[in-house]
Write a protein that holds these residues in place. Structure first.
Motif, PDB file in Angstrom:
ATOM      1  N   LEU A 341       3.101  12.750   6.336  1.00  0.00           N
ATOM      2  CA  LEU A 341       2.333  11.498   6.253  1.00  0.00           C
ATOM      3  C   LEU A 341       2.603  10.719   7.524  1.00  0.00           C
ATOM      4  N   GLN A 357       1.863   0.336   0.222  1.00  0.00           N
ATOM      5  CA  GLN A 357       1.897   1.722   0.699  1.00  0.00           C
ATOM      6  C   GLN A 357       3.077   2.487   0.103  1.00  0.00           C
ATOM      7  N   ILE A 361       2.769   5.885  -1.934  1.00  0.00           N
ATOM      8  CA  ILE A 361       3.470   7.132  -1.606  1.00  0.00           C
ATOM      9  C   ILE A 361       4.182   7.655  -2.851  1.00  0.00           C
ATOM     10  N   LEU A 364       1.676   9.331  -5.029  1.00  0.00           N
ATOM     11  CA  LEU A 364       1.261  10.623  -4.475  1.00  0.00           C
ATOM     12  C   LEU A 364       2.372  11.662  -4.637  1.00  0.00           C
ATOM     13  N   TRP A 395      -5.515  14.844   0.937  1.00  0.00           N
ATOM     14  CA  TRP A 395      -5.980  14.292   2.219  1.00  0.00           C
ATOM     15  C   TRP A 395      -6.831  13.039   2.002  1.00  0.00           C
ATOM     16  N   LEU A 398      -4.616  10.217   1.056  1.00  0.00           N
ATOM     17  CA  LEU A 398      -3.824   9.749   2.200  1.00  0.00           C
ATOM     18  C   LEU A 398      -4.694   8.946   3.163  1.00  0.00           C
ATOM     19  N   LYS A 399      -5.926   9.413   3.341  1.00  0.00           N
ATOM     20  CA  LYS A 399      -6.861   8.713   4.232  1.00  0.00           C
ATOM     21  C   LYS A 399      -7.085   7.286   3.734  1.00  0.00           C
ATOM     22  N   GLN A 401      -5.125   5.467   2.147  1.00  0.00           N
ATOM     23  CA  GLN A 401      -3.928   4.636   2.332  1.00  0.00           C
ATOM     24  C   GLN A 401      -3.504   4.495   3.796  1.00  0.00           C
ATOM     25  N   PHE A 403      -2.523   7.084   5.835  1.00  0.00           N
ATOM     26  CA  PHE A 403      -1.443   8.005   6.211  1.00  0.00           C
ATOM     27  C   PHE A 403      -1.958   9.323   6.786  1.00  0.00           C
ATOM     28  N   ALA A 404      -3.267   9.408   7.033  1.00  0.00           N
ATOM     29  CA  ALA A 404      -3.830  10.708   7.408  1.00  0.00           C
ATOM     30  C   ALA A 404      -4.141  10.802   8.902  1.00  0.00           C
TER      31      ALA A 404
END
Lengths: 554, 156
Positions: A341, A357, A361, A364, A395, A398-399, A401, A403-404
């Motif tokens: 990440l 965030q 995490i 996730l 993905w 993550l995008k 948030q 982080f991607a």
């Protein structure tokens, strides 16, 4: 991951009680500031430029979802809603109030966390490889050994007032991802010709104002002797390390003055007395430590189906394909992978996260990675055990948030200290330099073409941003009240650890991106097929880069 | 006057540090000899009874130097020049664990209550503390932790 038992919890309760008492006595005026200072530092509490800073330990970078949620809660309740992951796999809060720190420690203790020995002249958090236990190139899982060293070093009565701070890192792989050669002690797990496990022991590595690559003093220390050998090193250092000048007090100076051979002989002589003593490890100790680092309950994955899902998504979405290429790593179990990440989106201080965030995490990690995450010394996070078939869904999450950012391992994945914006030691700002570079080099095709490349920034010569071992390193310097930036190249942190070479006179902040561009141009022009930046540097040397950076306009 | 903490209470100090330039050494007094004095006059001092013969070690003085005579001392005082100077912690363990010293091991100089627990785990059993030290605080600090992760000296 390591699970606390009653004894561990008792120790943390007693620590909270102790620090609450110390804080109370300090605030009442019964404990003088100069005596409170080492006590609060050994609880991770600094007095910074703007407010106190509390550094919380994340032993060898392992953290559970419930711990992440607690950190989010602390960020929300006691801080301004964010926290900062450091280059030593810890996390920092920048705005706690001193009278509330005992409460924060109690909150942490409730989820088996603490700030013990995260600062001060003592043995700090033991760091390791973020891919421990899952890396295909692993000789042996380093985490049980980290745990044994962590316990031994926690409240070690003899080593709480060392000449200076002391950092230990452990690597269990052929390619060193824990930067062990720039630690006071670096432990490399190796197997001898007979297949037996042991430790190659490096001492005296470190950055700061006197950067040094560690030297080997123990070629093969048997596991049962690990702690007594460490105790011998620490005792020699505690007795003979310089105490008259804090800039010459690290173990690296002692090793340099005596020479590694003499230092090693002194350690061996001390060890003869300690060897086979009460801190000798037994098979039962090994077994106890190992039981906490078993593999999670991997499922049998239909690898072909998972690969088909991933390929289809990669074909349909270029952004996913990019992320797959840079942010997803191999795993020793078929059908699984590790996902990095990125905490390096443009415009955010590297390593910074918000409370929301941290919660995200945690969710996730619960959903995709057996409820566990890992902190890397590059200031990113890793979900270590993800089913390949889950990658498209992960993905997207993550995008959403942030982080991607698909730049892991590239120029844009900058290691950076908090710098002059936050730190009272800094000579210059570092975060705005990182941001300017990220903005200048925002073309992903170009970043990918440049390939693996580390860029590290420190705001002063204490080198928290590890600038000496960046392929490109940037150091903030102060000249008569003005901020300048010195640039060096050729550093490397891994198994072929090397210190960078300074190119020449330093630059104003606005010039830095242009200088980096020139360095990159030289690499692109001179590289051979398949050569990384550092390989080209090793082949052509520093001169072509110097010539280009300081070339006079024709 | 500093206070001497021993066996959980403040006690009367029976020992006196000999001035380095003292002309006369009284036979019956319980004296802590600075290491250079001991080394210089060792032959004469060996005749003294251990119950009133002690040593004063400074931070930079090596316990190795008194290893051979260790059982001739009733008390060894280890001086901490500043509370940040942790050499005395190693010195304490060496005296107890390597050289087998069983008399009173005293931490003197610039120490403070929050160091007591670690000092005791390094073999010290007597502590010279500032005059205004609270006994309750000192006792709490001595017993700060009930569990430990590593072998060191156990309290006598």
């Amino acid at each position: 991951m390591y699970l606390y038992d009653d004894r561990d919890r008792c120790l943390l309760r007693e620590r909270v009680r102790q620090f609450r008492d110390q804080t109370t006595r300090y605030l009442q005026g019964d404990l003088p500031e100069d005596q409170f200072r080492p006590l609060r530092l050994q609880n991770g509490l600094y007095i910074q430029r703007l407010a106190p800073m509390l550094r919380v330990s994340i032993p060898y970078g392992l953290i559970s979802a419930s711990q992440l949620r607690r950190l989010a809660h602390i960020a929300r309740t006691y801080d301004k809603g964010y926290a900062h992951f450091t280059t030593r796999q810890n996390i920092q809060f920048n705005w706690p109030q001193l009278p509330e720190v005992p409460d924060i420690l109690a909150e942490l203790a409730a989820v088996d966390m603490h700030a013990i020995q995260t600062s001060g002249n003592c043995i700090r958090n033991i760091t390791s490889d973020e891919f421990a236990g899952i890396a295909p190139d692993e000789v042996e899982d380093p985490r049980p050994w980290c745990e044994l060293v962590r316990r031994w070093s926690t409240f070690h009565p003899e080593f709480a007032y060392l000449p200076r701070k002391f950092k230990i890192a452990v690597s269990g792989s052929e390619s060193d991802r824990a930067a062990i050669q720039i630690h006071d002690i670096g432990l490399q797990l190796v197997k001898n010709a007979a297949g037996a496990l042991g430790f190659r022991v490096y001492v005296g590595g470190g950055l700061g104002r006197t950067p040094v690559i560690g030297e080997v003093i123990g070629e093969f220390i048997e596991p049962r002797h690990l702690l007594t050998y460490l105790e011998a090193i620490l005792r020699v250092y505690n007795r003979y390390g310089r105490r008259d000048n804090k800039y010459k007090a690290r173990i690296k100076i002692l090793v340099k003055v005596w020479g590694a051979e003499v230092f090693g002989a002194r350690v061996a002589a001390e060890w003869q007395h300690l060897k086979d003593g009460p801190n000798t490890l037994t098979e039962a100790d090994f077994a106890h430590a190992r039981q906490f680092f078993t593999a999670p309950a991997y499922e049998a994955v239909d690898v072909a189906a998972a690969d088909a899902t991933v390929s289809a998504c990669a074909a349909a979405e270029r952004a996913f394909a990019r992320w797959l290429e840079r942010n997803v790593r191999a795993h020793r179990v078929p059908g699984y992978c590790a996902v990095v990440l990125s905490l390096k989106p443009v415009g955010v201080a590297p390593g910074d996260v918000t409370d929301a965030q941290l919660d995200a995490i945690a969710d996730l990690a619960d959903r995709y990675a057996f409820g566990e995450a890992r902190v890397t010394h590059h200031q990113n996070l890793v979900l270590a055990d993800v089913r390949r078939g889950d990658l498209p869904a992960l993905w997207r999450a993550l995008k959403a948030q942030g982080f991607a950012t698909p730049t892991i391992g590239t120029l844009s994945d900058i290691i950076c200290c908090p710098g002059g914006d936050f730190c009272s030691l800094a000579n210059a700002k570092s975060i705005p330099i990182a941001e300017a570079i990220q903005r200048e080099f925002d073309d992903l095709d170009y970043l990918y073409d440049l390939g693996d490349l580390t860029l590290n920034i420190s705001g002063c010569m204490n080198a928290c941003g590890h600038h000496h071992v960046g392929n490109i390193g940037i150091l903030g310097v102060d000249k008569k009240g003005e901020e300048f930036y010195q640039i060096q190249i050729g550093g490397e942190a891994g198994s072929r650890a090397a210190l960078g070479q300074v190119l020449g006179p330093s630059f104003y902040a606005p010039e830095v991106p242009r200088v980096i561009a020139r360095i990159l141009d030289v690499y692109v022009q001179r590289r051979l097929e398949g050569e990384t930046f550092i390989e080209t540097y090793r082949r052509v040397g520093v001169e072509p880069f110097k010539d280009s950076v300081y070339a006079k306009a024709a | 006057m500093p206070k001497l903490l021993k066996a959980g209470s403040f006690t009367i100090d029976a020992w006196r540090r000999l001035d380095a330039d003292a002309a006369r050494i009284a036979d019956g007094d319980a004296l802590l000899f600075p290491l250079p004095v001991w080394l210089a006059r060792r032959d004469a001092l060996l005749a003294r009874d251990s119950s009133h013969t002690g040593i004063w070690l400074n931070g930079d003085e090596e316990p190795e130097q008194i290893a051979a005579d260790i059982h001739r001392f009733g008390c060894i005082a280890v001086n901490f020049p500043t509370f940040m100077d942790g050499r005395g912690f190693s010195c304490g363990r060496l005296l107890r664990e390597r050289y087998g010293f069983r008399g009173e091991l005293r931490a003197v100089g610039d120490i403070f209550v929050d160091q007591l627990h670690f000092l005791r785990r390094c073999g010290f059993d007597a502590f010279e503390l500032p005059d205004d030290t609270s006994l309750d605080t000192a006792r709490n600090c001595l017993d700060a932790f009930s569990v430990h992760y590593q072998a060191a000296c156990n309290p006598a």
